[in-house]
Design an enzyme around this catalytic site. Structure first.
Site, PDB file in Angstrom:
ATOM      1  N   ARG A 191       0.854  -1.182   0.000  1.00 21.70           N
ATOM      2  CA  ARG A 191       0.000   0.000   0.000  1.00 21.70           C
ATOM      3  C   ARG A 191       0.890   1.232   0.000  1.00 21.70           C
ATOM      4  O   ARG A 191       1.972   1.231   0.604  1.00 21.70           O
ATOM      5  CB  ARG A 191      -0.919   0.018   1.224  1.00 21.70           C
ATOM      6  CG  ARG A 191      -2.046  -1.007   1.160  1.00 21.70           C
ATOM      7  CD  ARG A 191      -3.059  -0.648   0.078  1.00 21.70           C
ATOM      8  NE  ARG A 191      -4.228  -1.506   0.090  1.00 21.70           N
ATOM      9  CZ  ARG A 191      -4.378  -2.597  -0.660  1.00 21.70           C
ATOM     10  NH1 ARG A 191      -3.382  -2.965  -1.464  1.00 21.70           N
ATOM     11  NH2 ARG A 191      -5.491  -3.309  -0.612  1.00 21.70           N
ATOM     12  N   GLU A 194      -2.638   8.050  -4.681  1.00 21.32           N
ATOM     13  CA  GLU A 194      -3.556   7.354  -5.583  1.00 21.32           C
ATOM     14  C   GLU A 194      -4.962   7.970  -5.544  1.00 21.32           C
ATOM     15  O   GLU A 194      -5.443   8.333  -4.476  1.00 21.32           O
ATOM     16  CB  GLU A 194      -3.662   5.880  -5.175  1.00 21.32           C
ATOM     17  CG  GLU A 194      -2.420   5.075  -5.414  1.00 21.32           C
ATOM     18  CD  GLU A 194      -2.594   3.610  -5.011  1.00 21.32           C
ATOM     19  OE1 GLU A 194      -3.739   3.119  -4.983  1.00 21.32           O
ATOM     20  OE2 GLU A 194      -1.587   2.969  -4.712  1.00 21.32           O
ATOM     21  N   HIS A 229      -1.112   0.745  -9.673  1.00 22.44           N
ATOM     22  CA  HIS A 229      -1.787  -0.205  -8.773  1.00 22.44           C
ATOM     23  C   HIS A 229      -2.432  -1.347  -9.561  1.00 22.44           C
ATOM     24  O   HIS A 229      -3.627  -1.635  -9.430  1.00 22.44           O
ATOM     25  CB  HIS A 229      -2.830   0.517  -7.920  1.00 22.44           C
ATOM     26  CG  HIS A 229      -3.155  -0.216  -6.649  1.00 22.44           C
ATOM     27  ND1 HIS A 229      -3.575   0.406  -5.490  1.00 22.44           N
ATOM     28  CD2 HIS A 229      -3.129  -1.553  -6.340  1.00 22.44           C
ATOM     29  CE1 HIS A 229      -3.804  -0.484  -4.546  1.00 22.44           C
ATOM     30  NE2 HIS A 229      -3.538  -1.681  -5.036  1.00 22.44           N
TER      31      HIS A 229
END
Length: 310
Positions: free
Chosen positions: A230, A259, A277
Site C-alpha cells: 500500500r 492514488e 496499482h
C-alpha cells in the site's frame, strides 16, 4: 429472492454478469453513485463488495440496516471499518490467496525493470542511443533480498527469489513458523542487510510510513526498493529525497500515497519505475477473486462457514 448486493468497485461486464446470477446487484463505483445508492437502497442492501482502498466507513455501515456480509475483493481491507462491523455481527471476508501469484510476479517485474533500468534503456534505444553511451547496470542475481511482510504474497516473492539465486530475509511482527528465509526483528536491520527491499505488508495505521528515511538510508546508495503493498507504507517525501540525493539507487512502485493521482515528487525522476496499482490484476486473478467472492457470499447466505474470513 436474491440478496441485494452493493458493489463499490469497478468490475468488467463478465464479472458483473457472473455476480448477477446469484445477487440483485447495485453497481456504484463512483463516489456520487455510491452516495446515491446507499441513500436509495440502504434499507435493503444485505451485502457489500469493496476493496481495501475503497473501503466502507462506519457511517456507511450505520446507513445499511440490513447489512450482514462485507467482502474485500483482494487481500487488503485497511479502509473497511472492521471493528464497527464486528460489533454488529457482520461477516467479513477478503480475497486472500486469489491474486498472490500475480502480485508476486509484478513485484519481480518492477525489481528487474528498475535494477536493469529497462524503461530508460527502452527510451534510449528508441532515440538511437547505443549501449556504449550508457552506464552498465547491476546483475540482479546473487544478491540479498529483504521482504517486508512474509504473508502469502511475501512467501511467493521469496520462492521466486530462489530462482534468481537470491538470499532472502524478512521482517514480520513475529517469525513465521516454517519459513526458510532469515528473520530480522526490525525493518531497519533488514534494510541494512538487503540489496533489494520488497514491501508486501498490509496497509493501515500500524504500517504507515514504516519505510521512512532511516530505513532508506539503511538500504543505502546501491539498494533498491519495490512496493506492491500500500502507498501509505512508504514515506513518499522521504523516498523522493533519497532518490534525488542518491541515498538509494532506485525504486519500483505499484502503489503510492496520492492514488489515483501519480506521485508528483517522483514522476520526473529517472530512477523510479511506476505502475498504476495493477500488481494484482490480470484476467486470471480477477476471475479468481470474483469466484472467491461468489463462493464466500453463497456460503454465507446458505448458512455455511465462509472460506476466507477476516
Amino acid at each position: 429472492m436474491k440478496p441485494s448486493l452493493l458493489v463499490l468497485i469497478p468490475l468488467d461486464g463478465g464479472s458483473l454478469a457472473d455476480i448477477s446470477a446469484s445477487f440483485d446487484l447495485i453497481h456504484a463505483p463512483t463516489p456520487t453513485q455510491r452516495t446515491e445508492a446507499i441513500a436509495r437502497h440502504g434499507e435493503t442492501i444485505r451485502a457489500v463488495l469493496t476493496n481495501g482502498t475503497t473501503g466502507l466507513t462506519a457511517a456507511e455501515f450505520d446507513r445499511l440496516a440490513q447489512l450482514e456480509f462485507v467482502s474485500a475483493l483482494g487481500a487488503g481491507y485497511e479502509n473497511i471499518a472492521v471493528d464497527h462491523a464486528r460489533a454488529r455481527g457482520i461477516v467479513l471476508v477478503n480475497g486472500a490467496g486469489a491474486n498472490d501469484d500475480c502480485v508476486a510476479d509484478h513485484a519481480f517485474a518492477l525489481l528487474l525493470a528498475v535494477v536493469r533500468d529497462v524503461p530508460q534503456r527502452d527510451l534510449a534505444t528508441r532515440n538511437g542511443v547505443w549501449r556504449d553511451a550508457l552506464p552498465m547496470r547491476p546483475t540482479v542475481s546473487g544478491k540479498r533480498l529483504g521482504v517486508v511482510g512474509l504473508g502469502n504474497i511475501g512467501e511467493k516473492v521469496a520462492r521466486r527469489a530462489a530462482g534468481f539465486d537470491l538470499e532472502t530475509g524478512y521482517h514480520n511482527r513475529q517469525p513465521r513458523i516454517g519459513a526458510t528465509s532469515r528473520y530480522f526483528e526490525s525493518v531497519l536491520a533488514l534494510a541494512h542487510w538487503s540489496d533489494y527491499l520488497i514491501v508486501a505488508t498490509p496497509g493501515g495505521a500500524s504500517t504507515r510510513h514504516l519505510i521512512d528515511r532511516a530505513v532508506l538510508d539503511a538500504l543505502g546508495p546501491t539498494g533498491f526498493l519495490v512496493n506492491v503493498a500500500r502507498g501509505s507504507v512508504v514515506d513518499t517525501a522521504a523516498l523522493a529525497a533519497a532518490l534525488k540525493a542518491g541515498a538509494i539507487a532506485g525504486a519500483g512502485l505499484d502503489v503510492y500515497e496520492s492514488e489515483p493521482h501519480p506521485p508528483e515528487a517522483l514522476i520526473a525522476l529517472p530512477n523510479v519505475v511506476l505502475t498504476p496499482h495493477v500488481a494484482g490484476t490480470s484476467p486470471e486473478s480477477i476471475a479468481a477473486t470474483v469466484r472467491n467472492f461468489i463462493d464466500n457470499a453463497t456460503r454465507h447466505f446458505a448458512g455455511e462457514p465462509v472460506l476466507t474470513p477476516i
